[in-house]
Design a protein around this motif. Structure first.
Motif, PDB file in Angstrom:
ATOM      1  N   GLY A  96      -6.947  13.309 -12.642  1.00  0.00           N
ATOM      2  CA  GLY A  96      -6.876  11.856 -12.581  1.00  0.00           C
ATOM      3  C   GLY A  96      -5.440  11.408 -12.411  1.00  0.00           C
ATOM      4  O   GLY A  96      -5.120  10.565 -11.585  1.00  0.00           O
ATOM      5  N   SER A  97      -4.568  11.967 -13.234  1.00  0.00           N
ATOM      6  CA  SER A  97      -3.126  11.794 -13.069  1.00  0.00           C
ATOM      7  C   SER A  97      -2.505  13.175 -12.992  1.00  0.00           C
ATOM      8  O   SER A  97      -2.938  14.095 -13.673  1.00  0.00           O
ATOM      9  CB  SER A  97      -2.535  11.040 -14.255  1.00  0.00           C
ATOM     10  N   GLU A  98      -1.527  13.298 -12.168  1.00  0.00           N
ATOM     11  CA  GLU A  98      -0.893  14.609 -12.028  1.00  0.00           C
ATOM     12  C   GLU A  98       0.015  14.863 -13.216  1.00  0.00           C
ATOM     13  O   GLU A  98       0.595  13.946 -13.795  1.00  0.00           O
ATOM     14  CB  GLU A  98      -0.121  14.669 -10.717  1.00  0.00           C
ATOM     15  N   LYS A  99       0.129  16.131 -13.562  1.00  0.00           N
ATOM     16  CA  LYS A  99       0.989  16.495 -14.677  1.00  0.00           C
ATOM     17  C   LYS A  99       1.595  17.853 -14.403  1.00  0.00           C
ATOM     18  O   LYS A  99       1.045  18.672 -13.657  1.00  0.00           O
ATOM     19  CB  LYS A  99       0.193  16.522 -15.985  1.00  0.00           C
ATOM     20  N   LEU A 100       2.729  18.091 -15.012  1.00  0.00           N
ATOM     21  CA  LEU A 100       3.440  19.351 -14.865  1.00  0.00           C
ATOM     22  C   LEU A 100       3.106  20.223 -16.061  1.00  0.00           C
ATOM     23  O   LEU A 100       3.304  19.817 -17.211  1.00  0.00           O
ATOM     24  CB  LEU A 100       4.948  19.081 -14.793  1.00  0.00           C
ATOM     25  N   VAL A 101       2.586  21.406 -15.765  1.00  0.00           N
ATOM     26  CA  VAL A 101       2.216  22.348 -16.817  1.00  0.00           C
ATOM     27  C   VAL A 101       3.145  23.549 -16.737  1.00  0.00           C
ATOM     28  O   VAL A 101       3.349  24.126 -15.661  1.00  0.00           O
ATOM     29  CB  VAL A 101       0.745  22.800 -16.669  1.00  0.00           C
TER      30      VAL A 101
ATOM     31  N   SER B  55      -2.122   6.851 -18.683  1.00  0.00           N
ATOM     32  CA  SER B  55      -3.171   7.551 -17.947  1.00  0.00           C
ATOM     33  C   SER B  55      -3.571   8.867 -18.616  1.00  0.00           C
ATOM     34  O   SER B  55      -4.674   9.361 -18.408  1.00  0.00           O
ATOM     35  CB  SER B  55      -2.754   7.802 -16.503  1.00  0.00           C
ATOM     36  N   ILE B  56      -2.687   9.460 -19.377  1.00  0.00           N
ATOM     37  CA  ILE B  56      -3.014  10.688 -20.098  1.00  0.00           C
ATOM     38  C   ILE B  56      -2.429  10.603 -21.510  1.00  0.00           C
ATOM     39  O   ILE B  56      -1.258  10.281 -21.688  1.00  0.00           O
ATOM     40  CB  ILE B  56      -2.466  11.957 -19.400  1.00  0.00           C
ATOM     41  N   ASN B  57      -3.268  10.874 -22.482  1.00  0.00           N
ATOM     42  CA  ASN B  57      -2.844  11.074 -23.869  1.00  0.00           C
ATOM     43  C   ASN B  57      -3.421  12.420 -24.265  1.00  0.00           C
ATOM     44  O   ASN B  57      -4.637  12.568 -24.385  1.00  0.00           O
ATOM     45  CB  ASN B  57      -3.373   9.958 -24.759  1.00  0.00           C
ATOM     46  N   GLU B  58      -2.537  13.399 -24.458  1.00  0.00           N
ATOM     47  CA  GLU B  58      -3.000  14.750 -24.745  1.00  0.00           C
ATOM     48  C   GLU B  58      -3.339  14.903 -26.236  1.00  0.00           C
ATOM     49  O   GLU B  58      -2.807  15.785 -26.919  1.00  0.00           O
ATOM     50  CB  GLU B  58      -1.960  15.785 -24.311  1.00  0.00           C
ATOM     51  N   SER B  59      -4.207  14.022 -26.717  1.00  0.00           N
ATOM     52  CA  SER B  59      -4.660  14.098 -28.119  1.00  0.00           C
ATOM     53  C   SER B  59      -3.489  14.118 -29.099  1.00  0.00           C
ATOM     54  O   SER B  59      -3.474  14.899 -30.059  1.00  0.00           O
ATOM     55  CB  SER B  59      -5.545  15.335 -28.339  1.00  0.00           C
ATOM     56  N   VAL B  60      -2.542  13.236 -28.847  1.00  0.00           N
ATOM     57  CA  VAL B  60      -1.352  13.166 -29.687  1.00  0.00           C
ATOM     58  C   VAL B  60      -1.669  12.320 -30.934  1.00  0.00           C
ATOM     59  O   VAL B  60      -2.314  11.280 -30.819  1.00  0.00           O
ATOM     60  CB  VAL B  60      -0.185  12.536 -28.907  1.00  0.00           C
TER      61      VAL B  60
END
Lengths: 112, 112
Positions: A96-101, B55-60
């Motif tokens: 959905g949104s790009e992210k850097l892993v 757009s992203i919350n990594e369960s913080v």
């Protein structure tokens, strides 16, 4: 399966040697790949980016990408003690949104 | 201006304090990121803002509260943190449609 895996270190090479760092990734849709260098206590510093299959050279650094094998590597030629750092492989993961892993990182020591 | 600026560089706070981390960029990037990095670990994504929207919350945990007041500024509000939250907090930005991520120099947070 972790999204980005790097070969476990630490890696120690003599000055002037070639250091080889490897990384695999799980997201087949990923299109962009990065190598960051991080000195202890500092922020990651981008040293190479690669988007197409094949090799990309920048000075003493060569990045290699094989999308079919989902494999990225970094070669450092003529390694110098100043190259001693942790090298992080990072993959731009689409969604959905790009992210850097990031991978776990490989600590490289270049011995004089 | 091709930088991401983070302030403060160092922060020591008690477990009952409220503090904020600030991140600023003037590159016109519309995606901004918060990462947390513990010692000897890779950066881990916390939040992504795209066009000033989360757009992203990594369960913080809710003791971390992000805010994006405008396209240039990203804040991370901290409240009732625990000692295990001590880490390097990294901000990054990216131009949508382009691949490269630019990282700030980070805020070294110590919770006492």
């Amino acid at each position: 399966q972790k999204e980005v895996e790097q070969n476990s270190g630490p890696l120690s090479v003599p000055e002037g040697a070639i250091a080889s760092l490897n990384c695999t990734y799980s997201d087949r849709g990923s299109q962009s790949f990065f190598w960051y260098r991080q000195y202890s206590g500092k922020s990651p510093e981008l040293i190479m980016s690669i988007y197409s299959n094949g090799d990309k050279e920048d000075g003493r650094f060569t990045a290699q990408l094989n999308k079919a094998s989902q494999y990225v590597s970094l070669l450092i030629r003529d390694s110098q003690p100043s190259d001693s750092a942790t090298y992080l492989c990072a993959v731009n993961v689409q969604g959905g949104s790009e992210k850097l892993v990031f991978g776990k990182g490989t600590k490289l020591t270049v011995n004089p | 201006d091709t930088e991401v600026t983070q302030t403060p560089k160092h922060l020591v706070m008690g477990m009952t304090n409220k503090k904020s981390l600030k991140c600023e960029q003037h590159m016109g990037h519309r995606a901004m990121y918060w990462y947390k990095q513990k010692a000897k670990k890779p950066p881990e994504l916390m939040f992504v803002y795209s066009y000033e929207k989360l757009s992203i919350n990594e369960s913080v945990p809710s003791r971390f509260s992000p805010e994006c007041p405008n396209s240039s500024l990203l804040n991370l509000h901290l409240h009732a943190l625990q000692p295990e939250d001590s880490a390097l907090y990294l901000c990054a930005s990216r131009s949508t449609g382009a691949y490269g991520y630019t990282f700030g120099s980070g805020t070294r947070l110590t919770v006492v």
